[in-house]
Design a protein around this motif. Structure first.
Motif, PDB file in Angstrom:
ATOM      1  N   ILE A 270       0.834  -1.201   0.000  1.00  0.00           N
ATOM      2  CA  ILE A 270       0.000   0.000   0.000  1.00  0.00           C
ATOM      3  C   ILE A 270       0.870   1.253   0.000  1.00  0.00           C
ATOM      4  CG2 ILE A 270      -1.657   1.377   1.357  1.00  0.00           C
ATOM      5  CD1 ILE A 270      -2.926  -0.956  -0.031  1.00  0.00           C
ATOM      6  N   VAL A 271       0.708   2.075  -1.010  1.00  0.00           N
ATOM      7  CA  VAL A 271       1.391   3.369  -1.067  1.00  0.00           C
ATOM      8  C   VAL A 271       0.475   4.396  -0.400  1.00  0.00           C
ATOM      9  CG1 VAL A 271       2.286   5.171  -2.569  1.00  0.00           C
ATOM     10  CG2 VAL A 271       2.541   2.778  -3.206  1.00  0.00           C
ATOM     11  N   PRO A 272       0.939   5.071   0.657  1.00  0.00           N
ATOM     12  CA  PRO A 272       0.096   6.082   1.319  1.00  0.00           C
ATOM     13  C   PRO A 272      -0.427   7.115   0.327  1.00  0.00           C
ATOM     14  CG  PRO A 272       2.064   5.646   2.599  1.00  0.00           C
ATOM     15  CD  PRO A 272       2.240   4.925   1.297  1.00  0.00           C
ATOM     16  N   ARG A 273      -1.714   7.343   0.379  1.00  0.00           N
ATOM     17  CA  ARG A 273      -2.327   8.249  -0.578  1.00  0.00           C
ATOM     18  C   ARG A 273      -3.373   9.122   0.099  1.00  0.00           C
ATOM     19  NH1 ARG A 273      -4.335   6.255  -6.565  1.00  0.00           N
ATOM     20  NH2 ARG A 273      -4.231   8.280  -7.581  1.00  0.00           N
ATOM     21  N   ARG A 274      -3.378  10.391  -0.276  1.00  0.00           N
ATOM     22  CA  ARG A 274      -4.313  11.364   0.299  1.00  0.00           C
ATOM     23  C   ARG A 274      -5.662  11.312  -0.417  1.00  0.00           C
ATOM     24  NH1 ARG A 274      -2.782  13.665   5.171  1.00  0.00           N
ATOM     25  NH2 ARG A 274      -0.520  13.974   5.182  1.00  0.00           N
ATOM     26  N   THR A 275      -6.677  11.894   0.232  1.00  0.00           N
ATOM     27  CA  THR A 275      -7.993  11.992  -0.382  1.00  0.00           C
ATOM     28  C   THR A 275      -8.634  13.331  -0.023  1.00  0.00           C
ATOM     29  OG1 THR A 275     -10.161  10.959  -0.614  1.00  0.00           O
ATOM     30  CG2 THR A 275      -9.200  10.934   1.590  1.00  0.00           C
ATOM     31  N   HIS A 276      -9.477  13.812  -0.935  1.00  0.00           N
ATOM     32  CA  HIS A 276     -10.266  15.013  -0.648  1.00  0.00           C
ATOM     33  C   HIS A 276     -11.729  14.658  -0.412  1.00  0.00           C
ATOM     34  CE1 HIS A 276      -6.837  17.447  -1.723  1.00  0.00           C
ATOM     35  NE2 HIS A 276      -6.754  16.863  -2.906  1.00  0.00           N
ATOM     36  N   ASN A 277     -12.092  13.416  -0.704  1.00  0.00           N
ATOM     37  CA  ASN A 277     -13.482  12.962  -0.551  1.00  0.00           C
ATOM     38  C   ASN A 277     -13.580  12.080   0.691  1.00  0.00           C
ATOM     39  OD1 ASN A 277     -16.105  12.058  -0.840  1.00  0.00           O
ATOM     40  ND2 ASN A 277     -15.945  11.892  -3.073  1.00  0.00           N
ATOM     41  N   ILE A 278     -13.620  12.716   1.845  1.00  0.00           N
ATOM     42  CA  ILE A 278     -13.607  11.997   3.117  1.00  0.00           C
ATOM     43  C   ILE A 278     -14.848  11.121   3.272  1.00  0.00           C
ATOM     44  CG2 ILE A 278     -13.762  12.323   5.628  1.00  0.00           C
ATOM     45  CD1 ILE A 278     -11.882  14.770   5.208  1.00  0.00           C
ATOM     46  N   GLY A 279     -16.022  11.679   2.908  1.00  0.00           N
ATOM     47  CA  GLY A 279     -17.267  10.927   3.042  1.00  0.00           C
ATOM     48  C   GLY A 279     -17.244   9.629   2.260  1.00  0.00           C
ATOM     49  N   ARG A 280     -16.751   9.691   1.017  1.00  0.00           N
ATOM     50  CA  ARG A 280     -16.709   8.485   0.184  1.00  0.00           C
ATOM     51  C   ARG A 280     -15.798   7.427   0.796  1.00  0.00           C
ATOM     52  NH1 ARG A 280     -13.438   8.594  -5.306  1.00  0.00           N
ATOM     53  NH2 ARG A 280     -11.820   8.511  -3.699  1.00  0.00           N
ATOM     54  N   GLU A 281     -14.644   7.836   1.314  1.00  0.00           N
ATOM     55  CA  GLU A 281     -13.691   6.886   1.890  1.00  0.00           C
ATOM     56  C   GLU A 281     -14.244   6.223   3.145  1.00  0.00           C
ATOM     57  OE1 GLU A 281     -10.723   5.960   0.352  1.00  0.00           O
ATOM     58  OE2 GLU A 281     -11.710   7.123  -1.213  1.00  0.00           O
ATOM     59  N   ILE A 282     -14.994   6.961   3.944  1.00  0.00           N
ATOM     60  CA  ILE A 282     -15.603   6.371   5.140  1.00  0.00           C
ATOM     61  C   ILE A 282     -16.634   5.324   4.731  1.00  0.00           C
ATOM     62  CG2 ILE A 282     -17.157   6.860   7.097  1.00  0.00           C
ATOM     63  CD1 ILE A 282     -15.605   9.468   7.509  1.00  0.00           C
ATOM     64  N   VAL A 283     -17.425   5.630   3.711  1.00  0.00           N
ATOM     65  CA  VAL A 283     -18.412   4.665   3.208  1.00  0.00           C
ATOM     66  C   VAL A 283     -17.710   3.416   2.689  1.00  0.00           C
ATOM     67  CG1 VAL A 283     -20.123   4.244   1.392  1.00  0.00           C
ATOM     68  CG2 VAL A 283     -20.181   6.384   2.687  1.00  0.00           C
ATOM     69  N   ARG A 284     -16.616   3.587   1.930  1.00  0.00           N
ATOM     70  CA  ARG A 284     -15.854   2.450   1.403  1.00  0.00           C
ATOM     71  C   ARG A 284     -15.329   1.575   2.530  1.00  0.00           C
ATOM     72  NH1 ARG A 284     -11.087   3.725  -1.033  1.00  0.00           N
ATOM     73  NH2 ARG A 284     -10.997   1.609  -1.859  1.00  0.00           N
TER      74      ARG A 284
ATOM     75  N   GLY B  75      -7.139  13.157   6.227  1.00  0.00           N
ATOM     76  CA  GLY B  75      -6.819  13.329   4.804  1.00  0.00           C
ATOM     77  C   GLY B  75      -6.296  12.102   4.100  1.00  0.00           C
ATOM     78  N   TRP B  76      -6.227  10.936   4.782  1.00  0.00           N
ATOM     79  CA  TRP B  76      -5.745   9.713   4.141  1.00  0.00           C
ATOM     80  C   TRP B  76      -6.915   8.941   3.550  1.00  0.00           C
ATOM     81  CZ3 TRP B  76      -0.836   9.926   3.419  1.00  0.00           C
ATOM     82  CH2 TRP B  76       0.016  10.503   4.373  1.00  0.00           C
ATOM     83  N   ASN B  77      -6.663   8.232   2.441  1.00  0.00           N
ATOM     84  CA  ASN B  77      -7.738   7.408   1.898  1.00  0.00           C
ATOM     85  C   ASN B  77      -7.927   6.175   2.782  1.00  0.00           C
ATOM     86  OD1 ASN B  77      -5.743   5.579   1.178  1.00  0.00           O
ATOM     87  ND2 ASN B  77      -6.215   5.557  -0.981  1.00  0.00           N
ATOM     88  N   ALA B  78      -8.988   5.389   2.518  1.00  0.00           N
ATOM     89  CA  ALA B  78      -9.378   4.314   3.424  1.00  0.00           C
ATOM     90  C   ALA B  78      -8.282   3.269   3.597  1.00  0.00           C
ATOM     91  CB  ALA B  78     -10.660   3.664   2.913  1.00  0.00           C
ATOM     92  N   ALA B  79      -7.641   2.857   2.488  1.00  0.00           N
ATOM     93  CA  ALA B  79      -6.601   1.826   2.574  1.00  0.00           C
ATOM     94  C   ALA B  79      -5.413   2.304   3.395  1.00  0.00           C
ATOM     95  CB  ALA B  79      -6.156   1.424   1.168  1.00  0.00           C
ATOM     96  N   THR B  80      -5.005   3.545   3.183  1.00  0.00           N
ATOM     97  CA  THR B  80      -3.875   4.098   3.936  1.00  0.00           C
ATOM     98  C   THR B  80      -4.223   4.235   5.412  1.00  0.00           C
ATOM     99  OG1 THR B  80      -3.255   5.366   1.972  1.00  0.00           O
ATOM    100  CG2 THR B  80      -2.227   6.001   4.048  1.00  0.00           C
ATOM    101  N   ALA B  81      -5.442   4.703   5.697  1.00  0.00           N
ATOM    102  CA  ALA B  81      -5.879   4.864   7.085  1.00  0.00           C
ATOM    103  C   ALA B  81      -5.866   3.521   7.805  1.00  0.00           C
ATOM    104  CB  ALA B  81      -7.282   5.474   7.117  1.00  0.00           C
ATOM    105  N   LEU B  82      -6.370   2.476   7.145  1.00  0.00           N
ATOM    106  CA  LEU B  82      -6.380   1.140   7.743  1.00  0.00           C
ATOM    107  C   LEU B  82      -4.953   0.652   7.972  1.00  0.00           C
ATOM    108  CD1 LEU B  82      -8.073  -1.348   8.582  1.00  0.00           C
ATOM    109  CD2 LEU B  82      -7.893  -2.137   6.204  1.00  0.00           C
ATOM    110  N   LYS B  83      -4.071   0.885   7.015  1.00  0.00           N
ATOM    111  CA  LYS B  83      -2.656   0.497   7.146  1.00  0.00           C
ATOM    112  C   LYS B  83      -2.027   1.153   8.374  1.00  0.00           C
ATOM    113  CE  LYS B  83       1.781   1.398   4.784  1.00  0.00           C
ATOM    114  NZ  LYS B  83       2.408   0.134   4.374  1.00  0.00           N
ATOM    115  N   ILE B  84      -2.248   2.461   8.529  1.00  0.00           N
ATOM    116  CA  ILE B  84      -1.655   3.202   9.655  1.00  0.00           C
ATOM    117  C   ILE B  84      -2.150   2.635  10.982  1.00  0.00           C
ATOM    118  CG2 ILE B  84      -1.608   5.434  10.830  1.00  0.00           C
ATOM    119  CD1 ILE B  84      -1.754   6.732   8.009  1.00  0.00           C
TER     120      ILE B  84
END
Length: 756
Positions: free
Chosen positions: A204-218, A272-281
């Protein structure tokens, strides 16, 4: 010490931001070595200096601003010497550099070690102390070991940062290329299409997101999907295991239902992290915390946390991977590109190939050249996850790959691509001409093949036959061994493609980097193991079926020649000839007539064979030089290993001398010889081989026209003078430079680099 080292290196891989990772390393290393200061400097090749990136002990205001030139200070001395520097009183050393901003007045002793990756100094790590004494041997050993392990971790992190930099308007500057090994010439522009056999936190390469709502749903959807899977698994396990054993699934469900885990992941998404990065952290933080606990039961829960985290991650990523369409103008990106991957992607959609593993002569690179597809191999530090869909430029000449390139780079490569097409159109004008030098010396040019697509590529081009038909490729893209009839039909098509011209079919050559999915060969060192003729002699039933299919296909055609791969001894050839004669006798009896008997050749690719040319010439009709494996075995370099890819070079003086020796021995024993290795398809290699006396070559269909054009514009006298010049040179690069200079003088430089 090993536990501490592992923890420090894991910190670099765990932290999504390089600066934060280096801060942690500086603190952990300082504590482990019981020193007063630890600092990390990274090399900036463009500006020729080391930039202070992290410190625990110097002024924090100096981080990111203090730069020490490559030829300045003790840090520069460490980088220049590429070895540790251990000084009791640094201030009295002539290389000591006064840097007021760092506030190091209280420190006297200094120990620095270079951080090296692939022979390049990428940084320096140093420790300092107020005492006037050198650091002891155990401290030196620890820092050197740590620096050695940090090299690849930092290079990998910098590759991640380079990709992130291209996405951020604030960080975006001139695009930085990731560099691998040129695998197949050409330029490709397109969208990255990543094929990943496994999804893991490490990828997993850490990646940022601007769509927080979508990432939480994912994230919530992935958790729900995982809970459903666990329920099914629990039901199955309850039927075969005691309830207390299958209760592990209840523990897993409890973890998923725990608001704390979900809350932590969602907090990281809000950061500001996408779902995969947040889970990794979150998962790696939890595992790191538990790993420091003294209670062995709690430490053992790390496995459970990683397992449940992996399941959620798979459901996060898998849904995206399965739903994505195959785009037009794609550049295939994978850990290791295989023949089956290439078979699954429509040729008209495939623009380029990018592989983490492999070198310029791994099997994937050979396939790429056969298809005429630009390829870059051995991108060791390439983080695969989140590359999918990025705009990509691939330079198969220099080995550079740009992900999300800027407008300037894109414009430059679009111009070069136009020039490439103009060059291709130019060489098409001699498609129907025979190959010969400017002064009329005839040269035989054949194609290397194994793919049906090759026959389409070469249609309308005057080739002298098939110099190497790789029979293993049809075997590799199937789920079981092809039958005799299936093989016969394949071989008939190849023989019919060149009526009246020789078609050299190599008997099955698997092993090494060419595994069969239904016939796995697991070895510690497969290139020195059970491959080629060794395997088929151990399984005569495979060889007999294949030879029968070849002989049967040759009935009514008469242009078959059979090549034996990986020959090391006279006894191997004698045994192969016995089996070939057995198959021949069976067919003659079956058809009640004499069937055409093909010529038999032996490949010269194992060094031992080249010293038996005289003995072997009594048994075979001709030889074919496999420069790919011959180079590998002469230089003791695994051609599929990216770490030593730079050592693999056809133009090594030892390889050149061996090739010249083969030509002279074949002339002495009056036995025909050809070159079927990839070296013949490179203009530089082709000219050197012609200068040695070779006149029969085989190459990928895409290179054949270019070879014709190069030969047409150079005389035999000019070529022979090149051999005299290169024989006095000890460096492979100097040999290439000499021949490249000659090509440039003749206006043929466009055949060895991008553009015209």
């Amino acid at each position: 010490m090993l536990t501490t080292l592992k923890r420090i290196v894991d910190e670099v891989n765990r932290q999504p931001v390089l600066e934060k990772a280096l801060e942690s390393v500086a603190k952990l290393a300082k504590d482990a070595m019981h020193t007063e200061c630890c600092s990390i400097y990274l090399a900036d090749e463009e500006n020729k200096h080391y930039l202070l990136m992290a410190t625990d002990g110097l002024s924090q205001s100096a981080v990111g601003s203090v730069a020490i030139g490559f030829d300045e200070g003790l840090v520069g001395l460490v980088g220049k010497k590429e070895e540790p520097v251990n000084i009791a009183n640094a201030r009295t050393h002539p290389r000591f550099l006064v840097t007021p901003q760092v506030l190091e007045e209280s420190y006297n002793s200094f120990l620095g070690a270079p951080i090296i990756h692939q022979r390049h100094v990428v940084g320096v790590i140093s420790v300092q102390h107020s005492r006037h004494q050198v650091f002891d041997d155990s401290q030196v050993a620890f820092l050197v070991t740590l620096a050695a392990q940090l090299g690849s971790a930092i290079a990998h992190a910098e590759a991640r940062e380079a990709l992130d930099r291209t996405e951020s308007p604030a960080l975006k500057s001139r695009a930085r290329a990731l560099r691998g090994v040129a695998g197949s010439n050409g330029i490709a522009l397109g969208k990255a299409y990543v094929i990943q056999p496994q999804i893991s936190f490490a990828s997993i390469v850490p990646r940022r997101t601007h769509n927080i709502g979508r990432e939480i749903v994912r994230f919530k959807q992935a958790v729900k999907k995982t809970q459903q899977e666990l329920k099914v698994l629990s039901g199955k396990m309850t039927l075969i295991l005691p309830s207390d054993t299958s209760a592990i699934f209840d523990v897993y469900n409890h973890m998923l239902n725990d608001d704390l885990l979900g809350e932590k992941v969602q907090n990281q998404i809000h950061n500001g992290w996408n779902a995969a990065t947040a889970l990794k952290i979150v998962i790696e933080d939890l595992c790191s915390e538990l790993g420091q606990m003294e209670d062995s039961y709690i430490r053992e829960r790390i496995t459970d946390i990683r397992d449940i985290g992996q399941r959620v991650l798979t459901n996060l990523i898998k849904k995206e991977m399965l739903s994505r369409p195959i785009p037009d103008n794609l550049i295939l990106v994978a850990e290791e590109v295989t023949a089956s991957m290439l078979a699954e992607i429509p040729r008209e959609k495939l623009n380029g190939i990018c592989s983490v593993r492999g070198s310029n002569n791994s099997h994937a690179a050979i396939l790429a050249r056969a298809l005429g597809i630009p390829a870059v191999m051995g991108l060791e530090d390439l983080p695969l996850t989140n590359l999918d869909g990025r705009d990509t430029i691939l330079d198969g000449y220099s080995g550079q790959v740009f992900f999300n390139p800027d407008a300037v780079i894109t414009k430059e490569y679009k111009v070069l691509l136009v020039e490439e097409k103009e060059l291709d159109a130019l060489v098409q004008s001699i498609a129907t001409e025979s190959a010969c030098t400017r002064d009329g010396t005839r040269v035989s040019l054949n194609i290397n093949t194994g793919l049906a697509a090759d026959f389409e590529v070469v249609r309308g081009i005057d080739a002298d036959g098939i110099g190497l038909y790789r029979t293993e490729i049809p075997f590799m893209v199937r789920n079981c061994f092809p039958s005799e009839q299936e093989q016969c039909e394949l071989y008939e098509k190849a023989l019919d493609a060149y009526p009246g011209k020789p078609v050299n079919m190599r008997t099955l050559d698997v092993g090494g980097d060419k595994p069969l999915p239904y016939f796995p060969i697991k070895e510690d060192n497969p290139f020195l193991g059970w491959r080629g003729i060794r395997m088929t002699l151990d399984h005569p039933e495979i060889l007999l079926v294949q030879v029968r299919a070849m002989l049967k296909a040759n009935i009514g055609r008469g242009n078959l020649q059979i090549l034996l791969p990986m020959v090391t001894s006279v006894q191997e050839v004698e045994e192969c000839l016995r089996l070939i004669n057995q198959a021949y006798a069976e067919l003659c009896e079956e058809y009640q007539c004499e069937v055409p008997k093909p010529k038999i050749g032996a490949m010269l690719e194992v060094p031992a064979a080249i010293y038996q040319i005289g003995l072997l010439s009594r048994l075979v009709d001709y030889f074919s030089v496999g420069t790919n494996d011959l180079t590998q075995y002469l230089l003791a370099v695994d051609r599929n290993n990216a770490r030593v890819a730079s050592l693999y070079d056809y133009y090594h003086p030892g390889v050149i001398e061996a090739l010249h020796y083969i030509a002279k021995q074949c002339k002495k024993y009056n036995v025909p010889v050809s070159v079927c290795g990839e070296m013949a398809g490179e203009p530089i290699g082709l000219l050197l081989l012609v200068s040695m006396g070779y006149r029969n070559f085989s190459m990928s269909a895409q290179n054949l026209l270019k070879a014709k054009w190069v030969l047409k514009h150079i005389s035999l006298e000019e070529v022979e003078s090149l051999l005299q010049q290169t024989s006095q040179v000890a460096c492979p690069q100097q040999i290439k430079n000499l021949v490249a200079q000659k090509l440039d003088e003749l206006g043929l430089g466009g055949f060895i680099r991008a553009g015209k």
